[in-house]
Design a protein around this motif. Structure first.
Motif, PDB file in Angstrom:
ATOM      1  N   ARG A 284     -12.253  -0.205  18.836  1.00 52.54           N
ATOM      2  CA  ARG A 284     -13.390   0.611  18.431  1.00 52.54           C
ATOM      3  C   ARG A 284     -13.039   2.096  18.387  1.00 52.54           C
ATOM      4  O   ARG A 284     -13.510   2.842  17.514  1.00 52.54           O
ATOM      5  N   LEU A 285     -12.189   2.553  19.319  1.00 52.50           N
ATOM      6  CA  LEU A 285     -11.791   3.954  19.316  1.00 52.50           C
ATOM      7  C   LEU A 285     -10.942   4.284  18.098  1.00 52.50           C
ATOM      8  O   LEU A 285     -11.111   5.341  17.471  1.00 52.50           O
ATOM      9  N   GLY A 286     -10.020   3.383  17.744  1.00 56.49           N
ATOM     10  CA  GLY A 286      -9.200   3.623  16.569  1.00 56.49           C
ATOM     11  C   GLY A 286     -10.017   3.688  15.289  1.00 56.49           C
ATOM     12  O   GLY A 286      -9.781   4.542  14.429  1.00 56.49           O
ATOM     13  N   VAL A 287     -11.001   2.795  15.168  1.00 50.78           N
ATOM     14  CA  VAL A 287     -11.874   2.824  13.991  1.00 50.78           C
ATOM     15  C   VAL A 287     -12.673   4.122  13.951  1.00 50.78           C
ATOM     16  O   VAL A 287     -12.877   4.730  12.887  1.00 50.78           O
ATOM     17  N   TRP A 288     -13.130   4.560  15.113  1.00 50.74           N
ATOM     18  CA  TRP A 288     -13.925   5.787  15.170  1.00 50.74           C
ATOM     19  C   TRP A 288     -13.096   7.017  14.822  1.00 50.74           C
ATOM     20  O   TRP A 288     -13.569   7.936  14.143  1.00 50.74           O
ATOM     21  N   LEU A 289     -11.847   7.042  15.266  1.00 45.40           N
ATOM     22  CA  LEU A 289     -10.975   8.180  14.981  1.00 45.40           C
ATOM     23  C   LEU A 289     -10.415   8.150  13.565  1.00 45.40           C
ATOM     24  O   LEU A 289      -9.980   9.189  13.051  1.00 45.40           O
ATOM     25  N   GLY A 290     -10.398   6.987  12.962  1.00 43.32           N
ATOM     26  CA  GLY A 290      -9.788   6.830  11.652  1.00 43.32           C
ATOM     27  C   GLY A 290     -10.578   7.483  10.534  1.00 43.32           C
ATOM     28  O   GLY A 290     -11.569   8.191  10.762  1.00 43.32           O
ATOM     29  N   PRO A 291     -10.151   7.239   9.309  1.00 40.20           N
ATOM     30  CA  PRO A 291     -10.825   7.842   8.148  1.00 40.20           C
ATOM     31  C   PRO A 291     -12.283   7.403   8.039  1.00 40.20           C
ATOM     32  O   PRO A 291     -12.730   6.470   8.703  1.00 40.20           O
ATOM     33  N   GLU A 292     -12.989   8.085   7.153  1.00 43.73           N
ATOM     34  CA  GLU A 292     -14.409   7.837   6.933  1.00 43.73           C
ATOM     35  C   GLU A 292     -14.651   6.362   6.624  1.00 43.73           C
ATOM     36  O   GLU A 292     -13.971   5.759   5.778  1.00 43.73           O
ATOM     37  N   SER A 293     -15.619   5.772   7.322  1.00 42.37           N
ATOM     38  CA  SER A 293     -15.906   4.355   7.119  1.00 42.37           C
ATOM     39  C   SER A 293     -16.725   4.091   5.857  1.00 42.37           C
ATOM     40  O   SER A 293     -16.692   2.990   5.306  1.00 42.37           O
ATOM     41  N   ASP A 294     -17.454   5.095   5.379  1.00 36.35           N
ATOM     42  CA  ASP A 294     -18.225   4.951   4.148  1.00 36.35           C
ATOM     43  C   ASP A 294     -17.294   5.254   2.968  1.00 36.35           C
ATOM     44  O   ASP A 294     -17.034   6.422   2.638  1.00 36.35           O
ATOM     45  N   VAL A 295     -16.777   4.192   2.366  1.00 36.74           N
ATOM     46  CA  VAL A 295     -15.748   4.360   1.336  1.00 36.74           C
ATOM     47  C   VAL A 295     -16.303   5.077   0.111  1.00 36.74           C
ATOM     48  O   VAL A 295     -15.648   5.972  -0.455  1.00 36.74           O
ATOM     49  N   LEU A 296     -17.500   4.708  -0.336  1.00 38.57           N
ATOM     50  CA  LEU A 296     -18.068   5.335  -1.532  1.00 38.57           C
ATOM     51  C   LEU A 296     -18.339   6.823  -1.324  1.00 38.57           C
ATOM     52  O   LEU A 296     -18.081   7.646  -2.211  1.00 38.57           O
ATOM     53  N   ALA A 297     -18.859   7.163  -0.151  1.00 40.18           N
ATOM     54  CA  ALA A 297     -19.103   8.574   0.132  1.00 40.18           C
ATOM     55  C   ALA A 297     -17.787   9.348   0.170  1.00 40.18           C
ATOM     56  O   ALA A 297     -17.702  10.490  -0.319  1.00 40.18           O
ATOM     57  N   HIS A 298     -16.762   8.735   0.739  1.00 43.67           N
ATOM     58  CA  HIS A 298     -15.456   9.384   0.781  1.00 43.67           C
ATOM     59  C   HIS A 298     -14.897   9.550  -0.631  1.00 43.67           C
ATOM     60  O   HIS A 298     -14.290  10.583  -0.961  1.00 43.67           O
ATOM     61  N   ALA A 299     -15.097   8.536  -1.483  1.00 41.53           N
ATOM     62  CA  ALA A 299     -14.598   8.620  -2.856  1.00 41.53           C
ATOM     63  C   ALA A 299     -15.296   9.736  -3.624  1.00 41.53           C
ATOM     64  O   ALA A 299     -14.650  10.491  -4.376  1.00 41.53           O
ATOM     65  N   ARG A 300     -16.591   9.861  -3.470  1.00 38.58           N
ATOM     66  CA  ARG A 300     -17.319  10.940  -4.150  1.00 38.58           C
ATOM     67  C   ARG A 300     -16.868  12.316  -3.648  1.00 38.58           C
ATOM     68  O   ARG A 300     -16.822  13.280  -4.405  1.00 38.58           O
ATOM     69  N   ALA A 301     -16.555  12.367  -2.336  1.00 34.44           N
ATOM     70  CA  ALA A 301     -16.152  13.650  -1.767  1.00 34.44           C
ATOM     71  C   ALA A 301     -14.799  14.121  -2.295  1.00 34.44           C
ATOM     72  O   ALA A 301     -14.611  15.315  -2.565  1.00 34.44           O
ATOM     73  N   VAL A 302     -13.851  13.190  -2.446  1.00 38.48           N
ATOM     74  CA  VAL A 302     -12.515  13.595  -2.894  1.00 38.48           C
ATOM     75  C   VAL A 302     -12.436  13.693  -4.413  1.00 38.48           C
ATOM     76  O   VAL A 302     -11.607  14.436  -4.958  1.00 38.48           O
ATOM     77  N   GLY A 303     -13.277  12.941  -5.126  1.00 42.02           N
ATOM     78  CA  GLY A 303     -13.274  13.019  -6.578  1.00 42.02           C
ATOM     79  C   GLY A 303     -12.567  11.866  -7.250  1.00 42.02           C
ATOM     80  O   GLY A 303     -11.862  11.068  -6.627  1.00 42.02           O
ATOM     81  N   LYS A 304     -12.743  11.803  -8.539  1.00 40.58           N
ATOM     82  CA  LYS A 304     -12.197  10.721  -9.347  1.00 40.58           C
ATOM     83  C   LYS A 304     -10.675  10.810  -9.438  1.00 40.58           C
ATOM     84  O   LYS A 304     -10.109  11.875  -9.668  1.00 40.58           O
ATOM     85  N   GLY A 305     -10.007   9.662  -9.226  1.00 41.48           N
ATOM     86  CA  GLY A 305      -8.559   9.584  -9.377  1.00 41.48           C
ATOM     87  C   GLY A 305      -7.756  10.162  -8.233  1.00 41.48           C
ATOM     88  O   GLY A 305      -6.523  10.202  -8.300  1.00 41.48           O
ATOM     89  N   VAL A 306      -8.413  10.615  -7.162  1.00 47.37           N
ATOM     90  CA  VAL A 306      -7.712  11.201  -6.015  1.00 47.37           C
ATOM     91  C   VAL A 306      -7.487  10.106  -4.952  1.00 47.37           C
ATOM     92  O   VAL A 306      -8.399   9.354  -4.624  1.00 47.37           O
ATOM     93  N   THR A 307      -6.281  10.048  -4.458  1.00 52.56           N
ATOM     94  CA  THR A 307      -5.950   9.039  -3.445  1.00 52.56           C
ATOM     95  C   THR A 307      -6.499   9.468  -2.082  1.00 52.56           C
ATOM     96  O   THR A 307      -6.368  10.631  -1.685  1.00 52.56           O
ATOM     97  N   PHE A 308      -7.080   8.521  -1.390  1.00 47.11           N
ATOM     98  CA  PHE A 308      -7.590   8.785  -0.036  1.00 47.11           C
ATOM     99  C   PHE A 308      -7.373   7.530   0.816  1.00 47.11           C
ATOM    100  O   PHE A 308      -7.269   6.415   0.297  1.00 47.11           O
ATOM    101  N   PRO A 309      -7.295   7.687   2.141  1.00 49.09           N
ATOM    102  CA  PRO A 309      -6.997   6.541   3.008  1.00 49.09           C
ATOM    103  C   PRO A 309      -8.224   5.667   3.251  1.00 49.09           C
ATOM    104  O   PRO A 309      -9.355   6.166   3.361  1.00 49.09           O
TER     105      PRO A 309
END
Length: 208
Positions: free
Chosen positions: A144-169
């Protein structure tokens, strides 16, 4: 001159003779009271071991978050909808995430068993239960700690934040939940092996 007659022994008084109990300071005193405090001590030690190993899961979670490979994602916007893809469809990063957690769990289990055996060579049922339960709780906390420390769990929100065609974890997740058992199983097996090889022997076994 006749010899004086001695009165016959009083059978009733003879039966009243009882062996006095040993003083409190002698070894025989309280022989039947040793099991209680001994079990209490084992339970206390087992509780300490369980808590210590469970808290050790925080370190495992940090190491997992730091060492686990990132799964690259990329997003695309089709109309008004966002679609997220795996950037490398043939990559093995997801397997590496589970493998990293498993290897760390095995290492923590072995190290914990060695430390516990070094502190208390003569084991017992409470100690074995503490190794298994503490390892399982530590694995759950690490997950649970690793998941909490890791990248954003909301994938769609993260995708909108970084933009189209940008790689994110991708979010850090444990796909193979069986990896949670690596720590407790490794601890139990390692402690069993150490006890069999280096544990104290009974006098009868030493004579053989």
């Amino acid at each position: 001159m006749t010899a004086p007659l001695t009165p016959p022994p009083n059978d009733h008084s003879a039966h009243q003779v009882r062996q006095a109990p040993p003083p409190a300071g002698e070894p025989g005193a309280g022989a039947y009271e040793q099991d209680g405090p001994g079990m209490k001590t084992e339970l206390r030690e087992a509780a300490v071991i369980t808590v210590a190993m469970a808290l050790g899961g925080a370190l495992l979670g940090l190491l997992w978050w730091w060492l686990a490979p990132h799964v690259p994602l990329v997003a695309d916007e089709i109309g008004k909808n966002w679609v997220v893809y795996l950037k490398d469809t043939e990559g093995e990063q997801a397997i590496g995430v589970d493998g990293t957690f498993t290897l760390l769990g095995l290492a923590f289990g072995v190290v914990g068993a060695v430390v516990v055996f070094g502190l208390r060579r003569r084991g017992g049922v409470p100690l074995v239960v503490a190794l298994g339960l503490g390892g399982l709780l530590g694995s759950l906390l690490a997950w649970r700690l690793g998941v909490w420390l890791g990248p954003e769990s909301d994938v769609l929100a993260h995708a909108r934040a970084v933009g189209k065609g940008v790689t994110f974890p991708a979010p850090l997740k444990l796909s193979a939940k069986g990896a949670l058992l690596a720590w407790p199983l490794a601890g139990l097996l390692a402690h069993l092996g150490l006890t069999a090889l280096f544990g104290p022997r009974d006098p009868e076994e030493q004579g053989d």
